[in-house]
Design an enzyme around this catalytic site. Structure first.
Site, PDB file in Angstrom:
ATOM      1  N   ASP A  33      -0.530   2.030 -10.977  1.00  0.00           N
ATOM      2  CA  ASP A  33      -1.692   1.235 -11.363  1.00  0.00           C
ATOM      3  C   ASP A  33      -1.384   0.503 -12.665  1.00  0.00           C
ATOM      4  O   ASP A  33      -0.275   0.600 -13.191  1.00  0.00           O
ATOM      5  CB  ASP A  33      -2.927   2.132 -11.509  1.00  0.00           C
ATOM      6  CG  ASP A  33      -4.203   1.463 -11.017  1.00  0.00           C
ATOM      7  OD1 ASP A  33      -4.396   0.274 -11.337  1.00  0.00           O
ATOM      8  OD2 ASP A  33      -4.999   2.117 -10.327  1.00  0.00           O
TER       9      ASP A  33
ATOM     10  N   GLU B 290     -10.337   2.710  -4.314  1.00  0.00           N
ATOM     11  CA  GLU B 290     -10.024   3.211  -5.646  1.00  0.00           C
ATOM     12  C   GLU B 290     -10.993   2.684  -6.690  1.00  0.00           C
ATOM     13  O   GLU B 290     -11.408   3.422  -7.594  1.00  0.00           O
ATOM     14  CB  GLU B 290      -8.588   2.839  -6.023  1.00  0.00           C
ATOM     15  CG  GLU B 290      -8.048   3.570  -7.252  1.00  0.00           C
ATOM     16  CD  GLU B 290      -8.387   2.904  -8.572  1.00  0.00           C
ATOM     17  OE1 GLU B 290      -8.196   3.535  -9.629  1.00  0.00           O
ATOM     18  OE2 GLU B 290      -8.863   1.738  -8.556  1.00  0.00           O
ATOM     19  N   GLU B 291     -11.373   1.420  -6.614  1.00  0.00           N
ATOM     20  CA  GLU B 291     -12.208   0.813  -7.651  1.00  0.00           C
ATOM     21  C   GLU B 291     -13.613   1.414  -7.702  1.00  0.00           C
ATOM     22  O   GLU B 291     -14.321   1.231  -8.691  1.00  0.00           O
ATOM     23  CB  GLU B 291     -12.294  -0.705  -7.459  1.00  0.00           C
ATOM     24  CG  GLU B 291     -10.993  -1.457  -7.711  1.00  0.00           C
ATOM     25  CD  GLU B 291     -10.550  -1.431  -9.169  1.00  0.00           C
ATOM     26  OE1 GLU B 291     -11.259  -0.830  -9.993  1.00  0.00           O
ATOM     27  OE2 GLU B 291      -9.493  -1.996  -9.478  1.00  0.00           O
TER      28      GLU B 291
ATOM     29  N   HIS C 272      -9.123  -5.839 -15.728  1.00  0.00           N
ATOM     30  CA  HIS C 272     -10.430  -6.084 -15.122  1.00  0.00           C
ATOM     31  C   HIS C 272     -11.052  -7.399 -15.587  1.00  0.00           C
ATOM     32  O   HIS C 272     -12.267  -7.577 -15.508  1.00  0.00           O
ATOM     33  CB  HIS C 272     -11.389  -4.914 -15.375  1.00  0.00           C
ATOM     34  CG  HIS C 272     -11.152  -3.751 -14.479  1.00  0.00           C
ATOM     35  ND1 HIS C 272     -12.092  -2.783 -14.212  1.00  0.00           N
ATOM     36  CD2 HIS C 272     -10.053  -3.388 -13.760  1.00  0.00           C
ATOM     37  CE1 HIS C 272     -11.586  -1.881 -13.376  1.00  0.00           C
ATOM     38  NE2 HIS C 272     -10.350  -2.232 -13.104  1.00  0.00           N
TER      39      HIS C 272
ATOM     40  N   HIS D 183      -3.449   0.959  -4.662  1.00  0.00           N
ATOM     41  CA  HIS D 183      -4.675   0.612  -3.939  1.00  0.00           C
ATOM     42  C   HIS D 183      -4.773  -0.878  -3.639  1.00  0.00           C
ATOM     43  O   HIS D 183      -4.409  -1.737  -4.447  1.00  0.00           O
ATOM     44  CB  HIS D 183      -5.922   1.115  -4.666  1.00  0.00           C
ATOM     45  CG  HIS D 183      -6.193   0.515  -6.009  1.00  0.00           C
ATOM     46  ND1 HIS D 183      -6.971  -0.605  -6.188  1.00  0.00           N
ATOM     47  CD2 HIS D 183      -5.820   0.903  -7.252  1.00  0.00           C
ATOM     48  CE1 HIS D 183      -7.069  -0.880  -7.477  1.00  0.00           C
ATOM     49  NE2 HIS D 183      -6.373   0.013  -8.143  1.00  0.00           N
TER      50      HIS D 183
ATOM     51  N   ASP E 231      -4.580  -5.746 -10.755  1.00  0.00           N
ATOM     52  CA  ASP E 231      -4.973  -4.355 -10.530  1.00  0.00           C
ATOM     53  C   ASP E 231      -5.608  -4.274  -9.144  1.00  0.00           C
ATOM     54  O   ASP E 231      -6.748  -4.693  -8.977  1.00  0.00           O
ATOM     55  CB  ASP E 231      -5.949  -3.937 -11.640  1.00  0.00           C
ATOM     56  CG  ASP E 231      -6.568  -2.573 -11.432  1.00  0.00           C
ATOM     57  OD1 ASP E 231      -6.099  -1.838 -10.551  1.00  0.00           O
ATOM     58  OD2 ASP E 231      -7.545  -2.262 -12.138  1.00  0.00           O
TER      59      ASP E 231
END
Length: 368
Positions: free
Chosen positions: A243, A222-223, A323, A72, A188
């Site tokens: 991922d 995606e997030e 994250h 993504h 990410d």
């Protein structure tokens, strides 16, 4: 072993270029254009969904059932929630991430008249003014404010400078590489995107024919959970999501190899496809580990939830502090790229998967 060569110079350069392009979920047009340019340079045909998810097309000796590998392009970010009397702005997150990692972040605010720069700060940011109250501030998005680098000291000033509720906020990536470690926000999943495109380049450079069509997919939501819900088509029978693998206490993920996830919060991944990836790693001497992720979902979940009857698997590159202020080692990205490239040139799992519905004959079994 295969004769594939993974160009890590290409991978590293591409990753840093991706990290410089802001792409919070919902504000991804620029990075979609960039990825289109990269695919054009590799002479890989592709098409876009209405909102900009990319489906590239690598032709194989057989056209069905197809394969897909997905990463993504979208990242975490924030949005303007409101104006404060002191000329600062309230913010809310895009995607799930802790306000702890937003404190002190340099950001770009995308307003209609052009971007503005600023910093996300705690409501009480000065120790000279608030003394120990600074240390007592809760970790909460309700206790943050956005200070823009404009002459704004009232809410009216903010309106006069063209800011609006709903303006997107992109957080600076600040990439740096030290001893093979890439430190940055938004690894990410831009590291996954770089590894996937590097695998595509390795296959193209090798001249090895693919046994079946393969579709590299690049999603843009995606997030926030939508991910691969709309970019697939019925001929795809198996899909690998690429991922981050969380390197942390209690996890078994590899910081220097590839991690093959057996299950995440949405349930187990396909037994046979996962086992095939393990076998490829063993045959090609690719360093790997298995892991289970309790608080995690990926593009595979959105694809299945959208009604696609496909086998799914998840491979990850080792990321510390996911994250947040993330870190990945280039050895891990190389291992991921090698696995993906070898998967693309490998035989399909089951001939029976060509049909969406079929008889019991030919259906696989698991060890008993």
């Amino acid at each position: 072993m295969s004769e594939l060569h993974v160009d890590m110079g290409y991978c590293s350069d591409l990753l840093f270029r991706l990290l410089k392009i802001p792409s919070p979920s919902g504000y991804t047009d620029q990075i979609v254009h960039f990825m289109g340019d990269q695919l054009n340079q590799l002479k890989v045909p592709f098409e876009l969904t209405r909102r900009g998810a990319i489906r590239a097309n690598l032709k194989g000796e057989l056209g069905s059932p197809d394969r897909a590998i997905v990463a993504h392009l979208d990242t975490l970010g924030a949005m303007v929630k409101g104006f404060l009397p002191n000329g600062r702005m309230r913010v809310v997150p895009i995607g799930h991430w802790s306000s702890r990692f937003a404190e002190g972040a340099r950001v770009t605010v995308f307003r209609e008249r052009g971007p503005a720069r600023g910093t996300i700060l705690p409501l009480k940011a000065s120790g000279h003014t608030f003394n120990t109250e600074v240390d007592a501030m809760p970790v909460s998005w309700d206790h943050l404010e956005l200070r823009v680098d404009e002459r704004c000291h009232t809410s009216a000033d903010l309106e006069g400078c063209g800011f609006q509720i709903g303006d997107f906020i992109a957080v600076d990536s600040n990439p740096e590489i030290v001893n093979g470690f890439v430190n940055a926000r938004h690894l990410d999943d831009k590291a996954g995107v770089a590894a996937l495109l590097t695998a595509v380049k390795a296959v193209l450079d090798s001249g090895i024919a693919l046994p079946v069509d393969c579709h590299p997919l690049f999603t843009i939501f995606e997030e926030v959970g939508a991910g691969a819900s709309a970019v697939l088509h019925g001929d795809v029978s198996e899909m690998i999501a690429v991922d981050n693998a969380t390197v942390a206490p209690g996890q078994n993920s590899s910081e220097y190899g590839v991690t093959i996830a057996v299950m995440d919060s949405t349930g187990p991944f396909d037994f046979h496809l996962t086992r095939k990836l393990v076998r490829i790693c063993e045959a090609e001497e690719i360093s790997f580990k298995r892991d289970v992720f309790k608080f995690y979902r990926c593009d595979a979940a959105s694809a299945v939830e959208a009604g696609n009857d496909i086998r799914t698997a998840l491979v990850g590159f080792g990321v510390d502090a996911s994250h947040g202020y993330e870190r990945v080692h280039l050895d891990s990205l190389e291992a991921v790229a090698k696995l993906l490239a070898n998967y693309m040139i490998s035989p399909r799992i089951f001939t029976r998967d060509k049909k969406e519905m079929g008889p019991l004959k030919g259906f696989p079994t698991q060890p008993t």
